[in-house]
Design a protein around this motif. Structure first.
Motif, mmCIF file in Angstrom:
data_model
loop_
_atom_site.group_PDB
_atom_site.id
_atom_site.type_symbol
_atom_site.label_atom_id
_atom_site.label_comp_id
_atom_site.label_asym_id
_atom_site.label_seq_id
_atom_site.Cartn_x
_atom_site.Cartn_y
_atom_site.Cartn_z
ATOM 1 N N GLY A 50 0.699 -1.122 0.104
ATOM 2 C CA GLY A 50 0.036 0.257 -0.189
ATOM 3 C C GLY A 50 0.593 1.338 -0.098
ATOM 4 N N LYS A 51 1.934 1.266 0.680
ATOM 5 C CA LYS A 51 2.872 2.540 0.819
ATOM 6 C C LYS A 51 3.251 2.560 -0.513
ATOM 7 C CE LYS A 51 4.815 2.783 5.415
ATOM 8 N NZ LYS A 51 6.055 3.001 6.129
ATOM 9 N N SER A 52 3.707 1.743 -1.456
ATOM 10 C CA SER A 52 4.429 1.912 -2.762
ATOM 11 C C SER A 52 3.200 2.472 -3.627
ATOM 12 C CB SER A 52 4.758 0.498 -3.288
ATOM 13 O OG SER A 52 5.178 0.797 -4.560
ATOM 14 N N CYS A 53 1.973 2.157 -3.325
ATOM 15 C CA CYS A 53 0.851 2.460 -4.281
ATOM 16 C C CYS A 53 0.698 4.016 -3.972
ATOM 17 C CB CYS A 53 -0.338 1.928 -4.107
ATOM 18 S SG CYS A 53 -0.328 0.087 -4.614
ATOM 19 N N ARG A 54 0.531 4.293 -2.413
ATOM 20 C CA ARG A 54 0.390 5.706 -2.104
ATOM 21 C C ARG A 54 1.590 6.747 -2.680
ATOM 22 N NH1 ARG A 54 3.002 8.460 1.447
ATOM 23 N NH2 ARG A 54 1.996 10.377 1.972
ATOM 24 N N LEU A 55 2.634 6.228 -2.648
ATOM 25 C CA LEU A 55 3.725 6.939 -3.086
ATOM 26 C C LEU A 55 3.885 7.269 -4.470
ATOM 27 C CD1 LEU A 55 6.508 8.317 -1.721
ATOM 28 C CD2 LEU A 55 7.574 6.373 -2.652
#
Length: 323
Positions: A50-55
């Motif tokens: 999810g973090k990667s997507c958010r970034l």
DNA sequence: AACGGAATCAACCGCCGGTTG
DNA sequence: ACAACCGGCGGTTGATTCCGT
């Protein structure tokens, strides 16, 4: 320039994002929003955390994200805010609409840090030289402004970042104290007063323990001074600063005039180009999927209608190799 | 033309603070 | 009051490109 793709022990994909992944993420967020980044990858069919997507969304895919070279005004603003607040990249980014904190951070480390090192304590020197330099600075700015307005507006956004190479100290000094009319638009007394307040507050940053909320509130005051940047920005031709700030998770509708990601950042989009033309210069196909009721679609229908419907898009999406 | 160091920048990592149960 | 979860932030990494020799 990015890490090659690989999978970690949990089967999550790492490294550079592919255009297909971008498409999936963008499509999903525009359709369903991003209320929960942790669950989003699964729902969107992505093998990412999810973090990667958010970034990825925040830095590149979010509508309104500006790519390309920083303008002189933007660089000046970064220097000034950094001088006052330090490495508060997110705060600085909030004062530079369309710029992601990561991009600002990178630009600082690669360009501006060196410049500031070579020209230390600009604020101190500017106080002394203010009187003598201000008039000259105003003249410079006004002449620059005129020349900018006389040229293609696209040149403004793509203007190379000349600060470290060309920007004289005189020009830099003009940033924080030069409240002269810019491009024919007067700064109000109120905004100047706010600026002074924020300057005082920022000056005590290291001594006081600020609450996050207060800090952000005051940083917004500082931003009032820099609205002229928006005025000359290509974004401002169709999206006012107020509108721009309102671009949040709840507003995913296609906006005419929004700067979509520039072509060069995603050069290899052959698959979708074949099907849809140039993905980054043509309206996003998935945009059909989310159209708010209030959006006056009718006037754009003819522009958007290139004969490719949602069905074809879904078909292509399903045929893409699963990660 | 080839090489190596410097520069660039997308992406990762770990920490922190806020929220929720 | 506490723990778990989540989003956000800032520092760092590393692949690629640039540039000088």
């Amino acid at each position: 320039m990015v890490r090659g793709p690989f999978y970690d022990k949990n089967g999550l994909k790492k490294g550079a994002w592919t255009p297909e992944e971008d498409c999936k993420l963008k499509s999903f967020v525009q359709r369903s929003g991003h209320s929960n980044w942790c669950k989003l990858p699964k729902l969107a069919g992505l093998s990412r955390c999810g973090k990667s997507c958010r970034l990825r969304w925040v830095n590149y895919l979010q509508p309104g994200v500006k790519r390309g070279n920083f303008t002189k005004e933007e660089e000046e603003l970064i220097i000034k805010l950094h001088e006052e607040a330090g490495n508060k990249w997110s705060m600085i980014a909030r004062n530079l609409p369309g710029r992601a904190d990561n991009e600002i951070k990178n630009h600082w480390h690669t360009h501006l840090k060196k410049y500031v090192k070579q020209n230390p304590k600009t604020s101190e020197v500017k106080e002394k030289s203010e009187t003598s330099q201000l008039c000259k600075a105003k003249e410079n700015r006004e002449s620059e402004s005129e020349s900018l307005h006389g040229s293609d507006s696209s040149h403004q956004s793509l203007e190379s970042s000349p600060l470290s190479k060309e920007l004289s100290s005189t020009k830099l000094f003009s940033l924080s104290r030069d409240h002269s009319p810019v491009n024919g638009k007067n700064c109000t007394e109120d905004s100047l007063a706010s600026l002074e307040t924020s300057e005082n507050s920022f000056g005590n940053m290291h001594a006081k323990k600020y609450t996050k909320q207060r800090f952000e509130t005051e940083s917004l005051h500082a931003s009032a001074h820099f609205h002229h940047i928006l005025e000359i920005s290509p974004l401002s031709t169709e999206v006012s600063s107020a509108k721009f700030f309102s671009l949040g998770s709840t507003d995913h509708s296609p906006k005419p005039g929004i700067n979509w990601i520039e072509e060069d950042s995603l050069a290899s989009f052959e698959t979708f180009e074949e099907a849809f033309g140039n993905f980054w210069t043509e309206p996003f196909v998935a945009d059909y999927m989310y159209i708010p009721d209030e959006f006056p679609m009718s006037q754009y229908i003819s522009y958007y209608d290139d004969g490719i419907g949602i069905d074809l898009f879904d078909q292509v999406m399903q045929e893409l190799p699963k990660n």
